[in-house]
Design a protein around this motif. Structure first.
Motif, PDB file in Angstrom:
ATOM      1  N   VAL A 229       0.631  -0.880   0.086  1.00 15.87           N
ATOM      2  CA  VAL A 229      -0.198  -0.196  -0.212  1.00 15.87           C
ATOM      3  C   VAL A 229       0.873   1.091  -0.115  1.00 15.87           C
ATOM      4  O   VAL A 229       0.728   1.840  -0.480  1.00 15.87           O
ATOM      5  CB  VAL A 229      -0.904   0.133   1.070  1.00 15.87           C
ATOM      6  CG1 VAL A 229      -1.316   1.169   1.171  1.00 15.87           C
ATOM      7  CG2 VAL A 229      -2.255  -0.710   1.078  1.00 15.87           C
ATOM      8  N   LEU A 231       3.767   2.126  -1.478  1.00 14.45           N
ATOM      9  CA  LEU A 231       4.211   1.319  -3.056  1.00 14.45           C
ATOM     10  C   LEU A 231       2.970   2.027  -3.770  1.00 14.45           C
ATOM     11  O   LEU A 231       3.462   1.923  -4.581  1.00 14.45           O
ATOM     12  CB  LEU A 231       5.256   0.679  -3.023  1.00 14.45           C
ATOM     13  CG  LEU A 231       6.158   0.639  -2.359  1.00 14.45           C
ATOM     14  CD1 LEU A 231       7.110  -0.878  -2.198  1.00 14.45           C
ATOM     15  CD2 LEU A 231       7.165   1.238  -2.376  1.00 14.45           C
ATOM     16  N   GLY A 232       1.912   2.194  -3.044  1.00 12.57           N
ATOM     17  CA  GLY A 232       0.847   3.122  -3.709  1.00 12.57           C
ATOM     18  C   GLY A 232       0.018   1.575  -4.481  1.00 12.57           C
ATOM     19  O   GLY A 232      -1.037   2.079  -5.964  1.00 12.57           O
ATOM     20  N   ILE A 233       0.381   0.373  -4.662  1.00 13.71           N
ATOM     21  CA  ILE A 233      -0.588  -0.772  -5.302  1.00 13.71           C
ATOM     22  C   ILE A 233      -1.753  -0.488  -3.662  1.00 13.71           C
ATOM     23  O   ILE A 233      -2.039  -0.655  -2.893  1.00 13.71           O
ATOM     24  CB  ILE A 233      -0.363  -1.867  -4.426  1.00 13.71           C
ATOM     25  CG1 ILE A 233       1.896  -1.964  -5.045  1.00 13.71           C
ATOM     26  CG2 ILE A 233      -0.630  -3.225  -4.814  1.00 13.71           C
ATOM     27  CD1 ILE A 233       1.889  -3.393  -5.809  1.00 13.71           C
TER      28      ILE A 233
END
Ligand code: ADP
Ligand code: MG
Lengths: 334, 252
Positions: A229, A231-233
């Motif tokens: 999360v 790292l932007g997923i």
């Protein structure tokens, strides 16, 4: 601080072997698989090529689909679940598929099930599977990580529950109709359903395209939910997509050769041991290649040495079961 | 600026973060202190959308963290949690490279690798960049995780107890490093700190939490005082001035 002043002073930090080693090993594995396939196709053919090529070719195709489906679904499932002890079958995926098959015969009646075109029925089953597995397993794996003990327990309970429901329904089904169901349920490596091959190939292909497009998230998901999360997923969404594809792959392999509990575990763990990397880019093809190597050579042994008296699934389950026990003892899941 | 507006979080019926409103200014170091279980980690997780909140909202430079797409936010704000465990067998270099994922999407460019090298150098990890994480000491691993977060190169960097496992030398080095990232690179650093003296010596702004609420806020000289320490930790803590820094003495 300027980047340029820093950069040249530092030697390239990656070890030179890290990139070439998995590639070499995968290539080697590819050669072994190719060798096994050539022997499988040519052994004892007695020049009967017109018959042998299409007959054995279909077998290879089926084994390839099953290997790929089992290997990829297991590796990705472990990534999502965050450990290397679980697999879709241990969590009851294929038991759920058998339950869906049985329920359809029970609800529609064998007559209707048979009149329904085989491929259509298969697609219907896969759809139900995707729906149920999607809901059930997303609830388990979509949020914060749960303890391994809880998951194994839930998996065992799911498996037993689905199998008992299926058994109960089999008892309730009219004996004449049961014969038809039996045909569906007794798929094995020796008697897979050839009519399902092309639908299966299409489903696997479709699933693979979806996976290809989100492939860059796999290594990140393995870092755990919070890091992913950060790292932007979009964790929930990505995990749901992966679980849906897993449901499709498990349906395909179960429909073709029946439930196989420990084989996926065997190839996934061996792939991590032998490939010498954690990167999915290498692990996924490696696991699939190992699975195919085992199945093709295993099938040869069963056909030639035991002249079909032993089933291949008994052999792979035996090996896979041993690996499972070793993993449990070593507590590799942590 | 990070704006926290009336944010609450509860588990079952236990309220863990209780209607917190707070503005964390852009730039500089803000430290969050408070006793165990005060809700510091939870607040940090809410700010960084690792946990959903029950009510309220958090805006980071005007972006609502609940509704802004994750990958856009990942280039704005990064977080390091208190406990980090990774199942895969990674090298330090692999781990730090993951910090570039929001930009590289798994295909690091030369530019990305430069950032990786710089982060490794920043944390004095170049010599062990090829080592596996499970072969490092707790402190070395902690520094590798911090390097990964710095490599993400976000305006806002949130760190939950980054001094965990670090010895005195590395703890002081880490704080100096964070000071530099704030001063030289203009980043906003938000820390949860266990040791009030590190908070006192290195932060611009201190927020004290207790029982899920903000108990006190202010600059170090306003917060590190015996009466306020008593209010936060329920114990008598003497405070002395040492070289212009306020030092709490809490051993006796
Ligand atoms: N997943 C959870 N479920 C239930 N309670 C939790 C959970 N996570 C934290 N808590 C509780 O919330 C409170 C605050 O925790 P935390 O934010 O970690 O405190 P701090 O970081 O200030 O020590 C603690 O009492 C803790 O027990
Ligand atoms: Mg905490």
């Amino acid at each position: 601080m300027s980047l340029e002043t820093v950069a040249p002073k530092i030697a390239a930090p990656t070890r030179p072997l890290t990139f070439s080693r998995p590639a070499k090993r995968l290539f080697l594995l590819g050669l072994l698989v190719a060798g096994a396939i050539i022997i499988f196709m040519t052994i004892d053919s007695r020049g009967n090529w017109d018959f042998v090529i299409p007959f054995r070719g279909t077998k290879i195709l089926a084994l390839a689909l099953v290997s790929y489906a089992i290997a990829v679904s297991t590796v990705l499932f472990q990534t999502v679940a965050g450990n290397r002890i679980l697999s879709p079958s241990i969590m009851g995926f294929d038991a759920l598929y058998v339950l869906i098959q049985t329920t359809l015969v029970f609800v529609l009646g064998a007559q209707a099930t048979v009149t329904l075109n085989l491929q259509a029925r298969f697609v219907l089953e896969v759809t139900c599977m995707v729906l149920f597995a999607g809901i059930l397993y997303r609830w388990l794996f979509g949020g914060t990580r749960r303890s391994l003990h809880l998951l194994i327990l839930v998996g065992i309970i799911f498996g037993v529950l689905f199998r008992s429901f299926a058994n109960m329904m089999m008892r309730l089904i009219d004996p004449n109709e049961f014969v038809i169901l039996q045909d569906m349920l007794f798929a094995s490596f020796n008697s897979f359903d050839r009519n399902l091959l092309w639908v299966s190939a299409a489903l696997i292909f479709g699933g693979s395209i979806v996976l290809w497009r989100i492939g860059h998230t796999f290594d990140i998901l393995a870092l755990g939910r919070e890091t992913a999360v950060n790292l932007g997923i979009n964790f929930q969404r990505t995990v749901t997509i992966i679980l849906v594809v897993i449901a499709i792959f498990v349906s395909v392999s179960t429909a073709l050769v029946g439930p196989v509990t420990f084989f996926g575990l065997l190839v996934a763990n061996l792939a991590y041991q032998l490939a010498g990397t954690y990167k999915h880019r290498w692990i996924l093809p490696f696991a699939a290649g190992l699975a195919l190597l085992f199945l093709v050579s295993g099938q040869m042994v069963v056909e030639r040495l035991f002249s079909f008296n032993t089933s291949l699934s008994i052999v792979v389950e035996f090996l896979g079961g041993i690996v499972f026990i070793i993993l449990l003892i070593r507590g590799a899941g942590r | 600026m990070i704006e926290i507006k009336d944010v609450s979080k509860s588990y079952d019926k236990t309220v863990v973060v209780d209607g917190v409103s707070l503005k964390i200014p852009a730039g500089g170091i803000t430290s969050i202190i408070g006793p165990n279980g005060a809700g510091k980690s939870t607040l940090l997780a809410l700010i960084s959308r690792l946990l959903p909140m029950n009510s309220g909202q958090v805006l980071v430079d005007g972006l609502n963290v609940t509704t802004t797409p994750g990958d856009a936010l990942a280039r704005k704000l990064s977080i390091l949690r208190q406990d980090n465990h990774i199942g895969s067998r990674l090298t330090v270099h692999d781990l730090v490279t993951f910090g570039r994922y929001p930009y590289s999407k798994g295909r690091p460019t030369i530019e990305d690798l430069k950032h990786v090298r710089m982060a490794l150098q920043y944390l004095n990890l170049e010599s062990m960049s090829g080592r596996f994480l499970d072969e490092l000491s707790g402190g070395q691993r902690q520094r590798a995780f911090v390097a990964m977060v710095l490599c993400q190169d976000t305006d806002y960097v949130l760190l939950d107890e980054p001094l965990n496992n670090l010895d005195m030398k590395h703890a002081a080095a880490m704080m100096k490093l964070l000071r530099r990232t704030a001063d030289e690179l203009g980043k906003t650093v938000v820390l949860v700190l266990h040791d009030v003296n590190f908070a006192s010596c290195y932060s611009d702004y201190i927020v004290a939490m207790k029982d899920g609420k903000i108990a006190y806020r202010g600059n170090p000289s306003e917060i590190i005082r015996p009466d306020i320490m008593r209010g936060i930790y329920d114990m008598d803590i003497a405070v002395q001035d040492v070289d212009g820094k306020r030092i709490a003495i809490y051993y006796a």
